[in-house]
Write a protein that holds these residues in place. Structure first.
Motif, PDB file in Angstrom:
ATOM      1  N   HIS A 166       0.801  -1.220   0.000  1.00  0.00           N
ATOM      2  CA  HIS A 166       0.000   0.000   0.000  1.00  0.00           C
ATOM      3  C   HIS A 166       0.838   1.277   0.000  1.00  0.00           C
ATOM      4  N   LYS A 167       2.156   1.122  -0.110  1.00  0.00           N
ATOM      5  CA  LYS A 167       2.981   2.318  -0.314  1.00  0.00           C
ATOM      6  C   LYS A 167       3.303   2.383  -1.803  1.00  0.00           C
ATOM      7  N   TYR A 168       4.517   2.008  -2.189  1.00  0.00           N
ATOM      8  CA  TYR A 168       4.867   2.102  -3.600  1.00  0.00           C
ATOM      9  C   TYR A 168       4.537   0.844  -4.388  1.00  0.00           C
ATOM     10  N   GLY A 169       3.840  -0.097  -3.734  1.00  0.00           N
ATOM     11  CA  GLY A 169       3.280  -1.216  -4.476  1.00  0.00           C
ATOM     12  C   GLY A 169       2.025  -0.823  -5.223  1.00  0.00           C
ATOM     13  N   LEU A 170       1.568   0.439  -4.963  1.00  0.00           N
ATOM     14  CA  LEU A 170       0.465   1.065  -5.705  1.00  0.00           C
ATOM     15  C   LEU A 170      -0.882   0.416  -5.429  1.00  0.00           C
TER      16      LEU A 170
END
Length: 413
Positions: A181-185
């Motif tokens: 939920h960060k840069y895993g989009l």
């Protein structure tokens, strides 16, 4: 879908898997649960080895930097593990690998390195930590491993810094967590815990159930949870692929540079973040004597920005930082607008400071002219108390006006 995500992420992190070998990992509720699971695996492996050697196993510890996220403190407290923190210093806001290795002893279950510090986005030097720890393990006969908290950087480094060695290419890295939920989009609620091999996850921590139609091994603190985040992660991995993620991360980095250069041109801030870390800009005032970062953060809300201000951990707690995290929807236009709004806030605070200095910069008794009804000009004296009252009135009006604007923005009658 979860297992497919685990395999894709494990390959992204260069797990040493044989052809057709399944990766070892699990989807979690954010990186917090992933860290709890990795910590439990390290603790259990260490305890099992100590029992076999006939040594005490009741005082495990873990070595981290003082910049770790609060979930590491939760793990230590909840699961009775001593947290040994490497203090920070002004100008160096991540864990020093040499100091970390000095804290390692026979009771250390692992050293935790951060790929993307929450404070300033900087990547810790996992390669150097690995090399130093290899030497210490040879000298002592220990086998102290490394866990990499890649909550923020795990979906950044493989795409724009592929040559950086921080993952399973390093022999002592036994597990990695990353936040989808960060840069895993993906929207909030998904994290991933990945282990180097089956040997690094003790079998006694895995539960097998078959009442859902087939044998399902499970190793999580939570069992009943929604599948939507796993589906979203699978969709993003398939839809974007390597090139898609690479384009997104490069764009984030480019917009970060636009914001950073805009702040530097003002000449009012020191940039404490790094260009080769998480795409964020952390900055602090060069001259905080007239107003501070918390006041800037507060006033930026008037323009709709939420820019957190916070103090650094020990021993750099006297440093206060503002931080802007660049996500995929933070465009160049938004970066330029934020720079303009920060300039407006600085101008407002400068004007307010000048007005207060004009009042308070006089002696304890000030002289001013008073015009009576008959037009006669007389000289009168103003006490220091009266001056202070005027200053207080200015601040009250300033705070009240700000509150009215905030209420108006938030739709409060």
């Amino acid at each position: 879908m979860q297992n497919r995500c685990v395999n894709m992420i494990a390959h992204l992190f260069n797990a040493p898997l044989e052809e057709n070998e399944a990766a070892v990992g699990v989807g979690t509720v954010g990186s917090s649960e992933a860290i709890m699971l990795a910590g439990l695996a390290f603790k259990r492996k260490w305890q099992n080895k100590r029992k076999q050697e006939g040594k005490p196993y009741d005082k495990p510890n873990i070595v981290t930097g003082a910049n770790v996220q609060v979930c590491w403190e939760k793990f230590a407290r909840y699961f009775e593990v001593e947290l040994k923190e490497v203090k920070l210093s002004e100008g160096y806001y991540v864990m020093d690998p040499a100091k970390a290795v000095e804290l390692v002893d026979e009771n250390t279950i692992c050293v935790a390195a951060i790929l993307g510090s929450t404070l300033n986005g900087e990547f810790e030097d996992v390669k150097r930590l690995n090399d130093l720890l290899v030497e210490k393990n040879k000298e002592t006969g220990w086998d102290t491993p490394i866990h990499v908290d890649a909550a923020s950087g795990g979906f950044i480094a493989p795409f724009i810094y592929p040559e950086l060695e921080w993952d399973f290419r390093l022999p002592l890295v036994k597990s990695i967590n990353v936040s989808g939920h960060k840069y895993g989009l993906v929207y909030a609620g998904i994290g991933w815990a990945i282990w180097r091999s089956k040997e690094d996850l003790p079998e006694e921590l895995i539960f097998h159930i078959n009442y859902l139609g087939a044998d399902q091994p499970t190793f999580t603190l939570n069992f009943s949870k929604g599948s939507s985040q796993v589906i979203a992660q699978y969709y993003q991995l398939i839809r974007l692929g390597y090139e898609g993620y690479k384009n997104v991360m490069e764009n984030c980095r480019d917009n970060m540079i636009v914001l950073k250069e805009g702040l530097e041109k003002m000449g009012r801030f020191n940039i404490v973040s790094k260009d080769d870390g998480v795409p964020l800009v952390a900055f602090t005032l060069k001259d905080p004597h007239n107003f501070d970062e918390f006041q800037i953060s507060d006033l930026l809300r008037r323009f709709g920005w939420i820019v957190p201000a916070y103090s650094m951990p020990p021993d750099a707690q006297h440093i206060t930082v503002l931080r802007v995290v660049i996500r995929e929807d933070f465009s160049r236009t938004l970066a330029e607008r934020l720079v303009a709004d920060i300039e407006k806030v600085l101008h407002e605070l400068d004007s307010l400071t000048a007005k207060i200095k004009m009042l308070s910069g006089t002696s304890s008794v000030t002289v001013h002219e008073v015009v009576k009804d008959n037009g006669q000009v007389v000289v009168a004296k103003k006490s220091a108390l009266e001056t202070q009252r005027e200053i207080t009135a200015i601040w009250k009006k300033f705070v009240l006006d700000r509150k009215k604007l905030n209420d108006k923005m938030n739709g409060v009658c």
